[in-house]
Design an enzyme around this catalytic site. Sequence first.
Site, PDB file in Angstrom:
ATOM      1  N   HIS A   1       2.888   9.933  -2.930  1.00 16.69           N
ATOM      2  CA  HIS A   1       3.258   8.506  -2.853  1.00 16.69           C
ATOM      3  C   HIS A   1       2.116   7.593  -3.288  1.00 16.69           C
ATOM      4  O   HIS A   1       2.349   6.478  -3.766  1.00 16.69           O
ATOM      5  CB  HIS A   1       3.741   8.156  -1.433  1.00 16.69           C
ATOM      6  CG  HIS A   1       2.649   7.851  -0.450  1.00 16.69           C
ATOM      7  ND1 HIS A   1       1.997   8.830   0.268  1.00 16.69           N
ATOM      8  CD2 HIS A   1       2.074   6.664  -0.066  1.00 16.69           C
ATOM      9  CE1 HIS A   1       1.094   8.281   1.065  1.00 16.69           C
ATOM     10  NE2 HIS A   1       1.121   6.957   0.887  1.00 16.69           N
TER      11      HIS A   1
ATOM     12  N   HIS B   1      -5.917   4.054  -0.797  1.00 20.33           N
ATOM     13  CA  HIS B   1      -6.003   3.839   0.651  1.00 20.33           C
ATOM     14  C   HIS B   1      -5.962   5.137   1.458  1.00 20.33           C
ATOM     15  O   HIS B   1      -6.124   5.104   2.688  1.00 20.33           O
ATOM     16  CB  HIS B   1      -4.905   2.874   1.136  1.00 20.33           C
ATOM     17  CG  HIS B   1      -3.534   3.444   1.194  1.00 20.33           C
ATOM     18  ND1 HIS B   1      -2.777   3.721   0.070  1.00 20.33           N
ATOM     19  CD2 HIS B   1      -2.757   3.797   2.257  1.00 20.33           C
ATOM     20  CE1 HIS B   1      -1.597   4.200   0.434  1.00 20.33           C
ATOM     21  NE2 HIS B   1      -1.567   4.250   1.755  1.00 20.33           N
ATOM     22  N   HIS B   2      -5.782   6.282   0.780  1.00 19.03           N
ATOM     23  CA  HIS B   2      -5.888   7.571   1.482  1.00 19.03           C
ATOM     24  C   HIS B   2      -7.123   8.359   1.042  1.00 19.03           C
ATOM     25  O   HIS B   2      -7.274   9.529   1.426  1.00 19.03           O
ATOM     26  CB  HIS B   2      -4.630   8.416   1.245  1.00 19.03           C
ATOM     27  CG  HIS B   2      -3.450   7.965   2.057  1.00 19.03           C
ATOM     28  ND1 HIS B   2      -3.433   7.990   3.432  1.00 19.03           N
ATOM     29  CD2 HIS B   2      -2.254   7.440   1.676  1.00 19.03           C
ATOM     30  CE1 HIS B   2      -2.280   7.514   3.872  1.00 19.03           C
ATOM     31  NE2 HIS B   2      -1.539   7.169   2.819  1.00 19.03           N
TER      32      HIS B   2
ATOM     33  N   HIS C   1       0.816  -1.225   0.000  1.00 16.31           N
ATOM     34  CA  HIS C   1       0.000   0.000   0.000  1.00 16.31           C
ATOM     35  C   HIS C   1       0.845   1.269   0.000  1.00 16.31           C
ATOM     36  O   HIS C   1       0.446   2.289  -0.557  1.00 16.31           O
ATOM     37  CB  HIS C   1      -0.970   0.013   1.186  1.00 16.31           C
ATOM     38  CG  HIS C   1      -0.316   0.064   2.531  1.00 16.31           C
ATOM     39  ND1 HIS C   1       0.233  -1.044   3.139  1.00 16.31           N
ATOM     40  CD2 HIS C   1      -0.116   1.107   3.407  1.00 16.31           C
ATOM     41  CE1 HIS C   1       0.723  -0.712   4.322  1.00 16.31           C
ATOM     42  NE2 HIS C   1       0.522   0.588   4.504  1.00 16.31           N
ATOM     43  N   ASP C   2       2.024   1.237   0.602  1.00 19.87           N
ATOM     44  CA  ASP C   2       2.878   2.429   0.676  1.00 19.87           C
ATOM     45  C   ASP C   2       4.122   2.315  -0.194  1.00 19.87           C
ATOM     46  O   ASP C   2       5.118   3.009   0.051  1.00 19.87           O
ATOM     47  CB  ASP C   2       3.301   2.691   2.129  1.00 19.87           C
ATOM     48  CG  ASP C   2       2.248   3.477   2.907  1.00 19.87           C
ATOM     49  OD1 ASP C   2       1.420   4.154   2.263  1.00 19.87           O
ATOM     50  OD2 ASP C   2       2.262   3.423   4.145  1.00 19.87           O
TER      51      ASP C   2
ATOM     52  N   LYS D   1       6.210   5.296  -1.456  1.00 18.71           N
ATOM     53  CA  LYS D   1       7.104   6.076  -0.595  1.00 18.71           C
ATOM     54  C   LYS D   1       8.560   5.955  -1.018  1.00 18.71           C
ATOM     55  O   LYS D   1       9.421   6.718  -0.540  1.00 18.71           O
ATOM     56  CB  LYS D   1       6.945   5.655   0.867  1.00 18.71           C
ATOM     57  CG  LYS D   1       5.628   6.121   1.491  1.00 18.71           C
ATOM     58  CD  LYS D   1       5.541   5.727   2.962  1.00 18.71           C
ATOM     59  CE  LYS D   1       4.257   6.227   3.600  1.00 18.71           C
ATOM     60  NZ  LYS D   1       4.160   5.832   5.031  1.00 18.71           N
TER      61      LYS D   1
ATOM     62  N   ASP E   1      -4.727   0.302   7.756  1.00 18.21           N
ATOM     63  CA  ASP E   1      -3.500   1.116   7.818  1.00 18.21           C
ATOM     64  C   ASP E   1      -3.581   2.167   8.920  1.00 18.21           C
ATOM     65  O   ASP E   1      -2.653   2.310   9.733  1.00 18.21           O
ATOM     66  CB  ASP E   1      -3.289   1.776   6.455  1.00 18.21           C
ATOM     67  CG  ASP E   1      -1.993   2.582   6.400  1.00 18.21           C
ATOM     68  OD1 ASP E   1      -0.978   2.123   6.991  1.00 18.21           O
ATOM     69  OD2 ASP E   1      -1.983   3.645   5.762  1.00 18.21           O
TER      70      ASP E   1
END
Length: 545
Positions: A434, A460-461, A405-406, A409, A489
């Site tokens: 990201h 996811h954000h 998911h990240d 980054k 998360d």
Amino acid sequence: MRGAVLQSYFQSDWIDSEREVETDMIDEDDFEFIDEDESEGAAQTGAMTEPLYKPWKVAIIDDEEQIHKVTKMVLGEYQFHGRPLQFFSAYSAAEGRELFQQHHDIAVCLLDVVMESESAGLDLVKDIRAIDHNHFTRIVLRTGQPGQAPEEEVISRYDINDYKEKTELTRTKLTTLMHACLKTYEFIVQQEQMKSGLEKVLESTAKIFESPNLGEFAQGVMLQILSLFKFGDDAALLKIDHMMAGYEKGQNLRIIAGTGDYDPNSGNVVKKLPDGFLNDINQQQERFRFYYDDNYFVASYLGKEQERYILAICGALEGFTPLHSKLASIYCHNALVAFENIILNDEIEQAQWEMVYLLGGAVETRSKETGNHITRVSELSELLANKIGLGSKQAELIKWASPLHDVGKIAIPDAILNKPGKLDAEEWQVMKTHAEEGYRMLAKSNKRIIQLASRIARDHHEHWNGKGYPNGLKGEAISVEGRITAVADVFDALCSRRCYKPAWSYDKVFAYMEEMSGEQFDPDMISALISEKERVLSIYERFKD
């Protein structure tokens, strides 16, 4: 018709004919009979003892009582392959019709031609063959008036198996006739069994390939073995004590699925095969081997790297014939070849998923987040996916995709990624990129799990109320996997210590998540999270920092 014949052929009980005439009540002086040398025929006779197997059913359809008595007395002690005869009497074509409706597995029919009408027997032949579709029973016409039904004409027009004048039927000829008829009947039924069995093998092989994972595949193989050798409701051939499907590499036996002592979840798993199995397996040189005795059967397949794939059943094999052995061998060979391929594919998938975890872990390490963050997010995502009803397969995919998911980054500078204080407006804009960066990196793949991970990275954000980033999506416009991972998360981030904040208590985190239901998070996801509070906390017990 075919199913009824096969089912009855294997069942062990029979019902005495109500009209059967007891042979010990007949006096040979009551009728005349032509004697011949007993040694001329192929008769199998002997003292009647308690039969070990179900008898062959023989129908006598004749309007002369004496014909019934003679036939039963002569053939009363006859046996074919250790099985006696069971006689059923009918005195007209109408009674014969009822007899065939009640018994679908009559092996031989001794049929008179002239009874209530001159063509009664011939009409019954038509009914048996055309209406009942019975092509198994061997029908022998017996007539005392050959002029009424000439042999050449009858054989050419009717589906009968022999034609005899009653004066021809001496003791030896009658037993020889019975031997020939039963031999043919047995062969036809065995061929039909083989056909039916092969159909079951094909059907069973197709069904096991529907299994979505290795464990379910192995369970499916064992269930289909039981189905394959069950002919009728009361005719299971295998009395199972233990079953197992697994493979052996080196000295290590890995049981994928099993019952009894081989149940992987029983806590009492046998770590090696019994000595009888091992002795047979250790002698294996060929690629595939199938062997059985009265207590077990084992199928063993040697893989490309000399690993051994095994199907084993312990118990009593009742009535297990060479035909069943052949069918079992074909099925087990197909299943074990498929087993090897699935295990190889499973190992490839495990390697891919391990790489996903390693990559996700590398990103978290760079951002100096806790090492178990991706593991907990992964477990929480699977829990939520199952709770909202996505199904185990989709939940598993989300579990393995969520660690990425990240991944975006990677493109964020260290100074921003690991800044201990609050980010300023410009830094925050860089940090938000990201999500799109992660999507861009992953969306190039055509692999299902990576495509899923790309949507998770992008969404996811996003917020349920449309105030998230990067695209300001709202409600169900956000992918379900994105909504799931968003909850997992944030929940884990709040429960964990970060360079910019201490860990919150669990009660505080649950209260915050409930407060943000319908704003930041999908209300259904929050309801699922709250309802599974105990299982959520157990994840944190298992995967502590």
